[in-house]
Design a protein around this motif. Structure first.
Motif, PDB file in Angstrom:
ATOM      1  N   GLY A  18       0.878  -1.384   0.118  1.00 39.47           N
ATOM      2  CA  GLY A  18       0.003   0.046  -0.055  1.00 39.47           C
ATOM      3  C   GLY A  18       0.787   1.170   0.123  1.00 39.47           C
ATOM      4  O   GLY A  18       0.456   2.269  -0.613  1.00 39.47           O
ATOM      5  N   TRP A  19       1.958   1.081   0.633  1.00 40.42           N
ATOM      6  CA  TRP A  19       2.865   2.126   0.590  1.00 40.42           C
ATOM      7  C   TRP A  19       3.383   2.624  -0.893  1.00 40.42           C
ATOM      8  O   TRP A  19       3.118   3.975  -1.023  1.00 40.42           O
ATOM      9  N   SER A  20       3.592   1.906  -1.753  1.00 40.03           N
ATOM     10  CA  SER A  20       4.032   2.256  -3.201  1.00 40.03           C
ATOM     11  C   SER A  20       2.889   2.801  -3.791  1.00 40.03           C
ATOM     12  O   SER A  20       3.057   3.814  -4.629  1.00 40.03           O
ATOM     13  N   GLU A  21       1.587   2.385  -3.599  1.00 42.02           N
ATOM     14  CA  GLU A  21       0.501   2.749  -4.273  1.00 42.02           C
ATOM     15  C   GLU A  21       0.250   4.311  -3.830  1.00 42.02           C
ATOM     16  O   GLU A  21      -0.610   5.044  -4.582  1.00 42.02           O
ATOM     17  N   ARG A  22       0.702   4.812  -2.831  1.00 42.21           N
ATOM     18  CA  ARG A  22       0.425   6.149  -2.309  1.00 42.21           C
ATOM     19  C   ARG A  22       1.084   7.166  -3.356  1.00 42.21           C
ATOM     20  O   ARG A  22       0.760   8.360  -3.284  1.00 42.21           O
ATOM     21  N   ALA A  23       1.958   6.779  -4.161  1.00 38.84           N
ATOM     22  CA  ALA A  23       2.791   7.648  -4.879  1.00 38.84           C
ATOM     23  C   ALA A  23       1.658   8.168  -6.263  1.00 38.84           C
ATOM     24  O   ALA A  23       1.909   8.971  -6.895  1.00 38.84           O
ATOM     25  N   ILE A  24       0.889   7.039  -6.716  1.00 42.63           N
ATOM     26  CA  ILE A  24      -0.073   7.123  -7.812  1.00 42.63           C
ATOM     27  C   ILE A  24      -0.959   8.434  -7.748  1.00 42.63           C
ATOM     28  O   ILE A  24      -0.686   8.917  -8.928  1.00 42.63           O
ATOM     29  N   PRO A  25      -1.620   8.940  -6.720  1.00 43.31           N
ATOM     30  CA  PRO A  25      -2.312  10.039  -7.099  1.00 43.31           C
ATOM     31  C   PRO A  25      -1.379  11.164  -7.355  1.00 43.31           C
ATOM     32  O   PRO A  25      -2.084  12.179  -8.005  1.00 43.31           O
ATOM     33  N   HIS A  26      -0.147  11.424  -6.776  1.00 43.81           N
ATOM     34  CA  HIS A  26       0.619  12.477  -6.994  1.00 43.81           C
ATOM     35  C   HIS A  26       1.194  12.277  -8.479  1.00 43.81           C
ATOM     36  O   HIS A  26       1.001  13.414  -9.208  1.00 43.81           O
ATOM     37  N   ALA A  27       1.434  11.148  -8.942  1.00 43.38           N
ATOM     38  CA  ALA A  27       1.843  11.048 -10.362  1.00 43.38           C
ATOM     39  C   ALA A  27       0.476  11.398 -11.247  1.00 43.38           C
ATOM     40  O   ALA A  27       0.620  11.958 -12.360  1.00 43.38           O
ATOM     41  N   ALA A  28      -0.630  11.197 -11.037  1.00 47.34           N
ATOM     42  CA  ALA A  28      -1.922  11.124 -11.753  1.00 47.34           C
ATOM     43  C   ALA A  28      -2.157  12.831 -11.977  1.00 47.34           C
ATOM     44  O   ALA A  28      -2.195  13.174 -13.040  1.00 47.34           O
ATOM     45  N   LEU A  78      -5.020  -1.161 -11.157  1.00 44.67           N
ATOM     46  CA  LEU A  78      -4.367   0.227 -11.038  1.00 44.67           C
ATOM     47  C   LEU A  78      -4.581   1.017 -12.195  1.00 44.67           C
ATOM     48  O   LEU A  78      -4.753   1.931 -12.145  1.00 44.67           O
ATOM     49  N   ARG A  79      -4.024   0.417 -13.057  1.00 41.20           N
ATOM     50  CA  ARG A  79      -4.020   1.123 -14.557  1.00 41.20           C
ATOM     51  C   ARG A  79      -5.474   1.470 -15.124  1.00 41.20           C
ATOM     52  O   ARG A  79      -5.642   2.404 -15.549  1.00 41.20           O
ATOM     53  N   ASN A  80      -6.275   0.558 -15.047  1.00 43.91           N
ATOM     54  CA  ASN A  80      -7.676   0.909 -15.311  1.00 43.91           C
ATOM     55  C   ASN A  80      -8.237   1.851 -14.374  1.00 43.91           C
ATOM     56  O   ASN A  80      -9.076   2.608 -14.861  1.00 43.91           O
ATOM     57  N   GLN A  81      -7.811   1.965 -13.112  1.00 45.04           N
ATOM     58  CA  GLN A  81      -8.414   3.005 -12.318  1.00 45.04           C
ATOM     59  C   GLN A  81      -7.823   4.347 -12.828  1.00 45.04           C
ATOM     60  O   GLN A  81      -8.560   5.415 -12.872  1.00 45.04           O
ATOM     61  N   LEU A  82      -6.466   4.501 -13.304  1.00 43.84           N
ATOM     62  CA  LEU A  82      -6.045   5.520 -13.565  1.00 43.84           C
ATOM     63  C   LEU A  82      -6.938   6.103 -15.205  1.00 43.84           C
ATOM     64  O   LEU A  82      -7.012   7.139 -15.261  1.00 43.84           O
ATOM     65  N   ARG A  83      -6.898   5.383 -15.768  1.00 41.25           N
ATOM     66  CA  ARG A  83      -7.618   5.317 -17.121  1.00 41.25           C
ATOM     67  C   ARG A  83      -9.148   5.949 -16.742  1.00 41.25           C
ATOM     68  O   ARG A  83      -9.543   6.991 -17.766  1.00 41.25           O
ATOM     69  N   ALA A  84      -9.823   5.234 -15.822  1.00 45.94           N
ATOM     70  CA  ALA A  84     -10.938   5.716 -15.640  1.00 45.94           C
ATOM     71  C   ALA A  84     -11.009   7.299 -15.195  1.00 45.94           C
ATOM     72  O   ALA A  84     -12.028   7.857 -15.513  1.00 45.94           O
ATOM     73  N   GLN A  85      -9.871   7.814 -14.895  1.00 46.15           N
ATOM     74  CA  GLN A  85      -9.755   9.109 -14.366  1.00 46.15           C
ATOM     75  C   GLN A  85      -9.641   9.979 -15.501  1.00 46.15           C
ATOM     76  O   GLN A  85      -9.161  11.218 -15.240  1.00 46.15           O
ATOM     77  N   GLY A  86      -8.989   9.327 -16.824  1.00 44.83           N
ATOM     78  CA  GLY A  86      -8.779  10.219 -17.769  1.00 44.83           C
ATOM     79  C   GLY A  86      -7.271  10.433 -18.136  1.00 44.83           C
ATOM     80  O   GLY A  86      -6.723  11.046 -18.540  1.00 44.83           O
ATOM     81  N   VAL A  87      -6.731   9.417 -17.178  1.00 46.78           N
ATOM     82  CA  VAL A  87      -4.933   9.456 -17.417  1.00 46.78           C
ATOM     83  C   VAL A  87      -4.549   8.374 -18.136  1.00 46.78           C
ATOM     84  O   VAL A  87      -4.972   7.069 -18.008  1.00 46.78           O
ATOM     85  N   LYS A  88      -3.672   8.851 -19.148  1.00 45.23           N
ATOM     86  CA  LYS A  88      -2.794   7.649 -19.763  1.00 45.23           C
ATOM     87  C   LYS A  88      -2.130   6.795 -18.798  1.00 45.23           C
ATOM     88  O   LYS A  88      -1.232   7.303 -18.290  1.00 45.23           O
ATOM     89  N   ALA A  89      -2.338   5.439 -19.025  1.00 44.23           N
ATOM     90  CA  ALA A  89      -1.572   4.710 -18.290  1.00 44.23           C
ATOM     91  C   ALA A  89      -1.213   3.518 -18.852  1.00 44.23           C
ATOM     92  O   ALA A  89      -2.147   2.819 -19.643  1.00 44.23           O
TER      93      ALA A  89
END
Length: 155
Positions: A18-28, A78-89
């Protein structure tokens, strides 16, 4: 499309915690502001070569394959969640030993512009013993590295 984008490819190393996933919103956020692509990068640590025969004899091959597939599914989610937010991933799955070196090699070989990763927050003797992948990445790549610190527990 964003004019004069600074970043085009952003790598987020994901280790399954879960620690590593905390970087995803910042990157998004950075990706959206720069019309950039996020690459979720995972290094799957394969068993040491000297244990491969014992793992196969003990039925461990099936367990390792199951772990590999479960992690790939998590990465797809995780990739699909980003794509659902309109982020290329997209995902990148690498197997091998030497996690920090493999991450650095990927970053250096793929024309990455930015790395966004979390630190597990180890300090003192634990950091000395286990090393810090984030620290090694910062030392070995020539692109900016954003470190997201883990949440601190409040007492």
């Amino acid at each position: 499309m964003v004019q004069n984008s600074r970043y085009h490819k952003i790598v987020v190393p994901i280790d399954g915690s879960g620690w590593s996933e905390r970087a995803i919103p910042h990157a998004a956020d950075i990706a959206r502001n720069n019309d950039a692509e996020i690459i979720l990068l995972h290094v799957f640590r394969t068993p040491a070569a000297e244990y491969t025969d014992q793992i196969a004899l003990g039925g461990g091959d099936a367990q390792i394959q199951q772990m590999r597939e479960e992690f790939k599914q998590k990465m797809i989610s995780l990739r699909n969640q980003l794509r659902a937010q309109g982020v290329k991933a997209r995902n990148q799955f690498i197997e091998g030993a030497g996690v920090a070196s493999l991450i650095c090699d990927y970053i250096n070989d793929e024309g990455v512009d930015l790395v966004v990763m979390s630190s597990h927050g180890r300090s003192g003797i634990s950091r000395f013993i286990f090393g810090s992948v984030a620290q090694k990445v910062m030392q070995e790549v020539s692109v900016p590295v954003m470190i997201v610190r883990p949440d601190r527990e409040t007492n």
